[in-house]
Design a protein around this motif. Structure first.
Motif, PDB file in Angstrom:
ATOM      1  N   MET A  61       0.298 -32.673 -24.079  1.00  0.00           N
ATOM      2  CA  MET A  61      -0.657 -32.501 -25.174  1.00  0.00           C
ATOM      3  C   MET A  61      -0.330 -33.439 -26.338  1.00  0.00           C
ATOM      4  O   MET A  61       0.820 -33.800 -26.554  1.00  0.00           O
ATOM      5  N   TYR A  87      -7.960 -29.132 -18.912  1.00  0.00           N
ATOM      6  CA  TYR A  87      -6.748 -28.437 -18.461  1.00  0.00           C
ATOM      7  C   TYR A  87      -7.141 -27.318 -17.486  1.00  0.00           C
ATOM      8  O   TYR A  87      -7.547 -26.225 -17.888  1.00  0.00           O
ATOM      9  N   ASN A  99      -4.642 -28.730 -27.588  1.00  0.00           N
ATOM     10  CA  ASN A  99      -4.494 -30.183 -27.444  1.00  0.00           C
ATOM     11  C   ASN A  99      -5.290 -30.924 -28.502  1.00  0.00           C
ATOM     12  O   ASN A  99      -4.828 -31.920 -29.066  1.00  0.00           O
ATOM     13  N   CYS A 118      -3.621 -33.503 -31.154  1.00  0.00           N
ATOM     14  CA  CYS A 118      -4.023 -34.914 -31.204  1.00  0.00           C
ATOM     15  C   CYS A 118      -4.301 -35.354 -32.640  1.00  0.00           C
ATOM     16  O   CYS A 118      -4.061 -36.503 -33.008  1.00  0.00           O
TER      17      CYS A 118
END
Length: 447
Positions: A358, A366, A304, A308
């Motif tokens: 994500m 998570y 993730n 990002c």
């Protein structure tokens, strides 16, 4: 005819005078005949000139027709309009003796310009200045008081498209005639047809090029999917991904890590090449992180974090990460993805998403869910393309149909369950076009 009738009357009078036994003097006779001969000579000159005028007109008409035939043949054998500018100028000038010519076309955003002067160079500059204030057919004649003696300009257009214009500047002798205008309009019509043909050809070449590139991209994307799915005495995995167009943003994988198998199903937002590129990046990142032997939660958090940084604000990834152990433990993270269908003895249970997709925000925790599988338990993981598949009436396949289909065949092999769902989808959708990528993964646990 009136002149001939008058001459005939005079000769009749002379004959009548002779038949009446009237004695005519030689002077009267010769004077009368001299008048008749003068009139005949005048008539001969008039009709000779008339015949010459007709011959000149026929010659001009023949030249115009010959020019049109030559131009038609010229246009028929050319693809790129710019290739015809020079031969067009030479052929056109044989019929319409102009001092300069100017052609400007805009095709597929490209401006094609051709200018040629057979006289003073400032003719073209003067013509450009004048044409800024005019549209359509432009005819400037000597009495208009313009800086140019005369000018004839015709737009090149077809349908609702105006490609440009052709301009003839200053005729060498006289003024531009109606015949000149007709010839130039015929040239403009042929030029417009050539522009249309060239545009269609270029677009078809571009479409073919894109199709070829998409086909290459599809082969590359397909090669990124696992060529063989891990098999053991404990698990059977079946999977298939069908993109809506040549490439898509769906992704699945099955990676053997020690004594467990990491099963992944993901759906990148969007379609086509942008989604496919993000899918490729996701696969590379995931496979690189797996080598670090993180736990499932840590793996999801690291993945993730990378997404990002890489994804734009309007992009995200829904994903299922599932570690399958030989003892039947399934460690699962569902990040914003569709519910996983779990079938045990024909009973359906749903494993809903418990965290955000994500790529939206960093520092998401998570947490994994641990599911203890019993022998013959079946798990079905899918993307939106399955439940949102539509038939020709616009009706969606829906989650209920998927569950109903799974309940009918849950006790079969993973391959058989997947085939049953795919057959049901094809029957439901018929000939309706596929509007979204479709991915299906079926896991069967044997114990």
């Amino acid at each position: 005819m009136d002149n001939f009738e008058a001459l005939y009357e005079k000769l009749n009078r002379l004959a009548k005078m002779a038949s009446d036994d009237r004695i005519l003097s030689k002077k009267e006779m010769f004077g009368f005949l001299e008048q008749v001969l003068k009139q005949m000579d005048q008539l001969r000159e008039e009709y000779t000139k008339l015949l010459q005028d007709h011959l000149e007109e026929l010659s001009r008409t023949y030249q115009e027709i010959a020019t049109l035939f030559e131009l038609n043949s010229m246009f028929a054998n050319v693809v790129d309009p710019s290739e015809i500018f020079e031969p067009l100028t030479q052929t056109l000038r044989q019929t319409v003796a102009f001092k300069a010519i100017m052609i400007e076309l805009t095709i597929l955003g490209n401006v094609l310009e051709y200018e040629k002067s057979f006289d003073r160079q400032n003719l073209i500059a003067q013509a450009k200045h004048l044409l800024k204030d005019f549209e359509g057919v432009v005819l400037i004649e000597p009495e208009h008081g313009m800086e140019l003696k005369n000018l004839l300009s015709v737009p090149v257009r077809s349908g609702g498209t105006e490609w440009g214009r052709i301009t003839l500047i200053e005729k060498e002798d006289g003024i531009f005639t109606a015949a000149d205008r007709k010839i130039l309009e015929a040239v403009a019509f042929q030029m417009a047809a050539t522009c249309e043909r060239y545009t269609r050809l270029r677009r078809e070449i571009e479409r073919q090029r894109i199709r070829e590139q998409l086909e290459i991209a599809k082969r590359i994307q397909t090669s990124l999917l696992p060529k063989r799915l891990p098999r053991s005495h404990h698990f059977e995995i079946a999977a298939q991904m069908v993109p809506a167009i040549q490439v898509g943003g769906d992704y699945y994988d099955a990676i053997l890590i020690g004594q467990c198998v990491l099963v992944t199903v993901a759906d990148v937002s969007g379609k086509g090449i942008p989604a496919a590129l993000l899918m490729t990046s996701l696969r590379s990142t995931l496979r690189a992180l797996v080598k670090n032997a993180f736990g499932l939660s840590r793996l999801a958090e690291e993945l993730n974090s990378v997404l990002c940084e890489d994804l734009e604000e309007d992009r995200f990834v829904t994903i299922v990460l599932m570690c399958l152990h030989e003892n039947g433990e399934a460690h699962i993270i569902n990040a914003g993805h569709n519910p996983i269908v779990h079938v045990r003895n024909g009973q359906i249970d749903l494993l809903e998403a418990r965290t955000l997709p994500m790529g939206i925000m960093k520092d998401v925790n998570y947490e994994e869910t641990v599911l203890k599988l019993d022998p013959l338990d079946t798990l079905v993981i899918y993307t939106d393309g399955v439940t949102e598949a539509r038939n020709q009436a616009g009706e969606e396949f829906g989650f209920e149909r998927l569950v109903k289909t799974v309940k009918k065949c849950w006790n079969k092999s993973a391959d058989a369950v997947m085939k049953e769902i795919q057959d049901e989808l094809r029957f439901f959708c018929g000939d309706a076009p596929q509007h979204d990528d479709s991915t299906l993964v079926v896991v069967k646990y044997f114990g």
